[in-house]
Design a protein around this motif. Sequence first.
Motif, PDB file in Angstrom:
ATOM      1  N   GLY A  76       0.905  -1.159  -0.051  1.00 32.32           N
ATOM      2  CA  GLY A  76      -0.280  -0.031  -0.443  1.00 32.32           C
ATOM      3  C   GLY A  76       0.702   1.165  -0.360  1.00 32.32           C
ATOM      4  N   THR A  77       2.237   1.040   0.527  1.00 32.45           N
ATOM      5  CA  THR A  77       2.688   2.163  -0.063  1.00 32.45           C
ATOM      6  C   THR A  77       3.479   1.866  -1.115  1.00 32.45           C
ATOM      7  N   LYS A  78       3.567   3.510  -1.468  1.00 34.36           N
ATOM      8  CA  LYS A  78       4.264   3.668  -3.186  1.00 34.36           C
ATOM      9  C   LYS A  78       5.942   3.814  -2.766  1.00 34.36           C
ATOM     10  N   LYS A  79       6.114   2.556  -3.492  1.00 34.84           N
ATOM     11  CA  LYS A  79       8.146   2.965  -3.293  1.00 34.84           C
ATOM     12  C   LYS A  79       7.950   1.853  -4.875  1.00 34.84           C
ATOM     13  N   GLY A  80       9.124   2.495  -5.087  1.00 35.08           N
ATOM     14  CA  GLY A  80      10.024   1.854  -6.557  1.00 35.08           C
ATOM     15  C   GLY A  80       9.631   0.673  -6.877  1.00 35.08           C
ATOM     16  N   MET A  81       9.111   0.105  -7.964  1.00 31.92           N
ATOM     17  CA  MET A  81       8.746  -1.380  -8.216  1.00 31.92           C
ATOM     18  C   MET A  81       9.510  -1.344 -10.283  1.00 31.92           C
ATOM     19  N   ILE A  82      10.229  -2.060 -10.196  1.00 31.11           N
ATOM     20  CA  ILE A  82      10.924  -2.566 -11.074  1.00 31.11           C
ATOM     21  C   ILE A  82      10.497  -3.674 -12.013  1.00 31.11           C
ATOM     22  N   LEU A  83       9.933  -4.235 -13.317  1.00 33.61           N
ATOM     23  CA  LEU A  83       9.568  -5.307 -14.173  1.00 33.61           C
ATOM     24  C   LEU A  83       9.982  -5.335 -15.477  1.00 33.61           C
ATOM     25  N   SER A  84      10.381  -6.329 -15.663  1.00 33.32           N
ATOM     26  CA  SER A  84      11.502  -6.196 -17.003  1.00 33.32           C
ATOM     27  C   SER A  84      10.808  -7.793 -17.354  1.00 33.32           C
ATOM     28  N   LEU A  85      10.135  -8.290 -18.854  1.00 32.88           N
ATOM     29  CA  LEU A  85       9.471  -9.634 -19.022  1.00 32.88           C
ATOM     30  C   LEU A  85      10.001  -9.368 -20.879  1.00 32.88           C
ATOM     31  N   TYR A  86      11.400 -10.484 -21.075  1.00 32.28           N
ATOM     32  CA  TYR A  86      12.373 -10.505 -21.946  1.00 32.28           C
ATOM     33  C   TYR A  86      11.974 -11.751 -23.084  1.00 32.28           C
ATOM     34  N   ALA A  87      11.887 -11.803 -24.264  1.00 33.18           N
ATOM     35  CA  ALA A  87      11.755 -13.433 -24.776  1.00 33.18           C
ATOM     36  C   ALA A  87      12.735 -13.324 -25.425  1.00 33.18           C
ATOM     37  N   CYS A  88      13.699 -13.846 -25.607  1.00 29.09           N
ATOM     38  CA  CYS A  88      14.746 -14.253 -26.349  1.00 29.09           C
ATOM     39  C   CYS A  88      15.381 -14.312 -27.679  1.00 29.09           C
ATOM     40  N   GLY A  89      15.632 -13.885 -28.288  1.00 30.22           N
ATOM     41  CA  GLY A  89      16.227 -13.743 -29.665  1.00 30.22           C
ATOM     42  C   GLY A  89      16.574 -15.006 -29.870  1.00 30.22           C
ATOM     43  N   ASN A  90      16.981 -14.968 -31.678  1.00 28.55           N
ATOM     44  CA  ASN A  90      17.601 -16.590 -31.593  1.00 28.55           C
ATOM     45  C   ASN A  90      18.876 -16.250 -31.626  1.00 28.55           C
ATOM     46  N   GLY A  91      19.809 -15.807 -31.685  1.00 29.07           N
ATOM     47  CA  GLY A  91      20.671 -16.285 -31.061  1.00 29.07           C
ATOM     48  C   GLY A  91      21.254 -15.775 -29.799  1.00 29.07           C
ATOM     49  N   TRP A  92      20.516 -16.551 -29.206  1.00 25.77           N
ATOM     50  CA  TRP A  92      21.012 -15.770 -27.083  1.00 25.77           C
ATOM     51  C   TRP A  92      21.684 -16.754 -26.568  1.00 25.77           C
ATOM     52  N   VAL A  94      22.861 -18.138 -22.869  1.00 21.30           N
ATOM     53  CA  VAL A  94      22.542 -18.046 -21.765  1.00 21.30           C
ATOM     54  C   VAL A  94      21.931 -17.451 -20.658  1.00 21.30           C
ATOM     55  N   SER A  95      22.943 -16.660 -20.104  1.00 17.27           N
ATOM     56  CA  SER A  95      22.692 -15.623 -19.185  1.00 17.27           C
ATOM     57  C   SER A  95      22.459 -14.110 -19.773  1.00 17.27           C
ATOM     58  N   LYS A  96      22.352 -13.778 -21.074  1.00 11.14           N
ATOM     59  CA  LYS A  96      21.899 -12.433 -22.016  1.00 11.14           C
ATOM     60  C   LYS A  96      21.137 -11.477 -22.776  1.00 11.14           C
ATOM     61  N   CYS A  97      19.945 -13.151 -21.810  1.00 14.42           N
ATOM     62  CA  CYS A  97      18.988 -12.694 -22.729  1.00 14.42           C
ATOM     63  C   CYS A  97      18.398 -11.171 -22.974  1.00 14.42           C
ATOM     64  N   HIS A  98      18.313 -10.905 -21.683  1.00 14.82           N
ATOM     65  CA  HIS A  98      18.105  -9.329 -21.574  1.00 14.82           C
ATOM     66  C   HIS A  98      19.281  -8.393 -22.358  1.00 14.82           C
ATOM     67  N   GLN A  99      20.094  -8.835 -22.976  1.00 14.85           N
ATOM     68  CA  GLN A  99      20.450  -7.550 -24.074  1.00 14.85           C
ATOM     69  C   GLN A  99      20.659  -8.264 -25.785  1.00 14.85           C
ATOM     70  N   ASP A 100      19.421  -9.614 -25.454  1.00 13.19           N
ATOM     71  CA  ASP A 100      19.953  -9.749 -26.770  1.00 13.19           C
ATOM     72  C   ASP A 100      18.151 -10.368 -27.039  1.00 13.19           C
ATOM     73  N   PHE A 101      17.360  -9.940 -27.316  1.00 11.65           N
ATOM     74  CA  PHE A 101      15.942 -10.145 -26.823  1.00 11.65           C
ATOM     75  C   PHE A 101      15.245 -10.148 -28.255  1.00 11.65           C
TER      76      PHE A 101
END
Length: 151
Positions: A76-92, A94-101
Motif C-alpha cells: 500500500g506504500t508507493k515505493k519503487g518497483m521494476i519489472l522486465s520480461l524478455y522473450a529471447c532472440g534467436n541467437g541468445w 544463456v545469461s544474456k537474453c536481456h541483451q539480445d531479446f
Amino acid sequence: MKFAKIGIAAAALLGASIAPLALAAAPAQAASCSGSQINSIAVKNSSGTTYGTLKLYYNSSTGNNCAQLDRVVNYGTKKGMILSLYACGNGWLVSKCHQDFYDIGQDSGQFGQYAGPVTVYGKGRCIQVEASVQAGNNSWANYHSPVFHCG
C-alpha cells in the motif's frame, strides 16, 4: 417564490444523493495475466526477507508470456518497483537474453500494490525476467532469472 424554494430544495437533495454515490465507488481491480500460472517466485533481499512475489503465466492459445510483480513489504506504500520480461532472440546466450531479446515488456514506477502485468510473445522462445522491489527503508530486493520456460 414557492417554486424557487422547491427548486433549491430539489437541487440540494439531488446534490446530496450524488455525492455519496461518488464516494462509494469500488476500488480499481488489479489487472491480471491470462493463461496458466507457470511460476511464482519470491523476490528477496540479501537477508532473505521477501519484498515481493513474481508471478509468471503462459497462454498457449496466444503464445503470450505474462508477468506481474506483487508487493509484499510495505503493501500500500508507493515505493519503487521494476519489472522486465524478455522473450529471447534467436541467437541468445544463456545469461544474456536481456541483451539480445526478441520482445520486451516493462513496467516501473512508484507502486503500492503491483507492477505489471507485462506481456511478450514467446511461443517457441525462452524468457528471462528481472524484478526489483523497494522497501520503506529504501533498501531493495532484486531477482534476475536464468533463461527458462523455453518452448
